[in-house]
Design an enzyme around this catalytic site. Sequence first.
Site, PDB file in Angstrom:
ATOM      1  N   GLU A  55       0.803  -1.230   0.000  1.00  0.00           N
ATOM      2  CA  GLU A  55       0.000   0.000   0.000  1.00  0.00           C
ATOM      3  C   GLU A  55       0.838   1.284   0.000  1.00  0.00           C
ATOM      4  O   GLU A  55       0.618   2.175   0.825  1.00  0.00           O
ATOM      5  CB  GLU A  55      -0.987  -0.028   1.172  1.00  0.00           C
ATOM      6  CG  GLU A  55      -1.918  -1.229   1.102  1.00  0.00           C
ATOM      7  CD  GLU A  55      -2.833  -1.392   2.318  1.00  0.00           C
ATOM      8  OE1 GLU A  55      -2.855  -0.514   3.196  1.00  0.00           O
ATOM      9  OE2 GLU A  55      -3.535  -2.425   2.383  1.00  0.00           O
ATOM     10  N   GLU A 109      -6.288 -10.708  -1.281  1.00  0.00           N
ATOM     11  CA  GLU A 109      -7.141 -10.434  -0.103  1.00  0.00           C
ATOM     12  C   GLU A 109      -8.609 -10.384  -0.532  1.00  0.00           C
ATOM     13  O   GLU A 109      -9.360  -9.482  -0.154  1.00  0.00           O
ATOM     14  CB  GLU A 109      -6.727  -9.109   0.552  1.00  0.00           C
ATOM     15  CG  GLU A 109      -5.246  -9.055   0.918  1.00  0.00           C
ATOM     16  CD  GLU A 109      -4.838  -7.811   1.709  1.00  0.00           C
ATOM     17  OE1 GLU A 109      -5.714  -7.067   2.181  1.00  0.00           O
ATOM     18  OE2 GLU A 109      -3.619  -7.588   1.838  1.00  0.00           O
TER      19      GLU A 109
HETATM   20  O1  G3I Z   1      -6.305  -7.826  18.823  1.00  0.00           O
HETATM   21  C1  G3I Z   1      -7.105  -6.724  19.271  1.00  0.00           C
HETATM   22  C2  G3I Z   1      -7.945  -7.146  20.433  1.00  0.00           C
HETATM   23  O2  G3I Z   1      -7.095  -7.480  21.506  1.00  0.00           O
HETATM   24  C3  G3I Z   1      -8.885  -5.979  20.797  1.00  0.00           C
HETATM   25  O3  G3I Z   1      -9.722  -6.389  21.815  1.00  0.00           O
HETATM   26  C4  G3I Z   1      -9.721  -5.566  19.602  1.00  0.00           C
HETATM   27  C5  G3I Z   1     -10.600  -4.349  19.877  1.00  0.00           C
HETATM   28  O4  G3I Z   1     -11.063  -3.760  18.686  1.00  0.00           O
HETATM   29  O5  G3I Z   1      -8.848  -5.209  18.555  1.00  0.00           O
HETATM   30  C6  G3I Z   1      -8.015  -6.283  18.125  1.00  0.00           C
HETATM   31  O6  G3I Z   1      -7.199  -5.843  17.117  1.00  0.00           O
HETATM   32  C7  G3I Z   1      -7.803  -5.663  15.869  1.00  0.00           C
HETATM   33  C8  G3I Z   1      -7.077  -6.578  14.876  1.00  0.00           C
HETATM   34  O7  G3I Z   1      -7.550  -6.317  13.595  1.00  0.00           O
HETATM   35  C9  G3I Z   1      -7.273  -8.069  15.187  1.00  0.00           C
HETATM   36  O8  G3I Z   1      -8.604  -8.420  15.032  1.00  0.00           O
HETATM   37  C10 G3I Z   1      -7.628  -4.218  15.455  1.00  0.00           C
HETATM   38  O9  G3I Z   1      -8.433  -3.387  16.309  1.00  0.00           O
HETATM   39  C11 G3I Z   1      -8.046  -4.015  14.031  1.00  0.00           C
HETATM   40  O10 G3I Z   1      -7.720  -2.681  13.608  1.00  0.00           O
HETATM   41  C12 G3I Z   1      -7.294  -5.000  13.155  1.00  0.00           C
HETATM   42  O11 G3I Z   1      -7.765  -4.845  11.850  1.00  0.00           O
HETATM   43  C13 G3I Z   1      -7.000  -5.450  10.836  1.00  0.00           C
HETATM   44  C14 G3I Z   1      -6.570  -4.406   9.837  1.00  0.00           C
HETATM   45  O12 G3I Z   1      -5.910  -5.020   8.747  1.00  0.00           O
HETATM   46  C15 G3I Z   1      -5.645  -3.406  10.497  1.00  0.00           C
HETATM   47  O13 G3I Z   1      -4.848  -2.741   9.641  1.00  0.00           O
HETATM   48  C16 G3I Z   1      -7.872  -6.510  10.164  1.00  0.00           C
HETATM   49  O14 G3I Z   1      -8.111  -7.576  11.080  1.00  0.00           O
HETATM   50  C17 G3I Z   1      -7.167  -7.034   8.921  1.00  0.00           C
HETATM   51  O15 G3I Z   1      -8.071  -7.835   8.197  1.00  0.00           O
HETATM   52  C18 G3I Z   1      -6.746  -5.869   8.031  1.00  0.00           C
HETATM   53  O16 G3I Z   1      -6.070  -6.393   6.907  1.00  0.00           O
HETATM   54  C19 G3I Z   1      -5.663  -5.435   5.924  1.00  0.00           C
HETATM   55  C20 G3I Z   1      -4.386  -5.987   5.294  1.00  0.00           C
HETATM   56  O17 G3I Z   1      -3.441  -6.257   6.272  1.00  0.00           O
HETATM   57  C21 G3I Z   1      -3.854  -5.013   4.238  1.00  0.00           C
HETATM   58  N1  G3I Z   1      -4.849  -4.702   3.257  1.00  0.00           N
HETATM   59  C22 G3I Z   1      -6.145  -4.236   3.788  1.00  0.00           C
HETATM   60  C23 G3I Z   1      -6.689  -5.244   4.792  1.00  0.00           C
HETATM   61  C24 G3I Z   1      -8.045  -4.824   5.287  1.00  0.00           C
HETATM   62  O18 G3I Z   1      -7.952  -3.640   5.987  1.00  0.00           O
END
Ligand code: G3I
Length: 369
Positions: A153, A258
């Site tokens: 990205e 993805e």
């Molecule tokens: O692990 C914590 C947990 O402890 C907490 O209780 C909870 C509260 O919201 O958050 C959890 O973390 C989250 C994490 O995912 C695991 O589920 C984060 O808030 C959340 O922001 C994070 O989101 C991820 C996101 O990337 C962050 O950048 C998504 O799961 C993941 O699918 C997403 O993946 C990205 C790729 O890496 C790059 N391309 C886009 C794609 C979608 O955004």
Amino acid sequence: MKFIKPYLFAVTTLLTVSCTSQKETASLKDVYKNDFYIGAALSADQIEQKDIKVDSLIKKEFNAITAENIMKSMFTHPQKDKYDFVLSDKFVESGEKNKMFIHGHTLIWHSQLAPWMEKITDSTEMKAFMKDHITTIVSKYKGRINSWDVVNEALNDDGTLRQSVFLKALGEKYLVDAFKLAEKADPKAELYYNDYNIEEPAKRAGAIALIKRIKAEGGKVDGVGIQGHWRLQSPSIEEIEKSILEYSALGIKVAFTELDITVLPNPWDLKGADVNQKFEGNPKMNPYSEKLPDSIQTKLAERYASIFKLFLKHKDKISRVTFWGVYDGQSWLNDWPIKGRTNYPLPFDVNLKHKPAYDSILKLKNAEE
Ligand code: G3I
């Protein structure tokens, strides 16, 4: 006659049993085995194999894996002198055990950085960070992780370079540096540039220019990862096809890294996957909280069928198609761009049952035979 009847009964029973069991054992990875890898992004719980049903579904359906979150910088490199490979070791071990293609996500990305990384502004310090970070991680899994998202990205939607911490500290040179460092650490690993919306014309032109520039400056780029966070109506099959053709004309592989398809209303017609874009919810924005209506279920199945039909047409150019998650209940799209909705973007539902979308993807291959 006396003997024919029981004989016919036995044959019919045998045929029924074998057809049923064939249907039950058919899987995405087997049906597409001669075309491209079929992958899934795994959550931390899935890597730790906490749920035996999910675990057996993963083994049955997929032959490629990506870690959805645990290999991002904030987790693998939380402090300057500290790496944490506990979960990534488990991820790689399970991929090896199951003879899967293992993809590393991701080395250089502006998002989900450890706080200490975000503070780096000095060019010497940033160079040292990149060298240590890429070399340590890629060398650790040399010969075991098959491909890497080296840079993730780096572009804005208009095709210009994103003002990331890396660009600010080092200028454009950080891009080729990253690919050179990764190649040095594992010359045989396949190296990808990965981004969302790069099937859209302006951003695609930016990605093509970026890949050409890295290659011209001596970086090894083996492939492009089109993320594929898509919608029911867009992008058009024509734009996706143009993208496959234009990227592969650069002499690189095309992967869909993805893939998922949102079925929910989209505030402001948002496209892509910028995790910083968030909106307040209201019930209108979460219309299928109980159940997905059949009409939308059918639309989703048709959309997946037309996408996979295109993928099959260009299977010689496509290395891997990875879904962003194993099943609907796990999808990031339940929380983006509005938190707490119920979305249905994947081929398996919240109970791990395969959806009409799954059947439509398998059916395409039956039609080929
Ligand atoms: O692990 C914590 C947990 O402890 C907490 O209780 C909870 C509260 O919201 O958050 C959890 O973390 C989250 C994490 O995912 C695991 O589920 C984060 O808030 C959340 O922001 C994070 O989101 C991820 C996101 O990337 C962050 O950048 C998504 O799961 C993941 O699918 C997403 O993946 C990205 C790729 O890496 C790059 N391309 C886009 C794609 C979608 O955004």
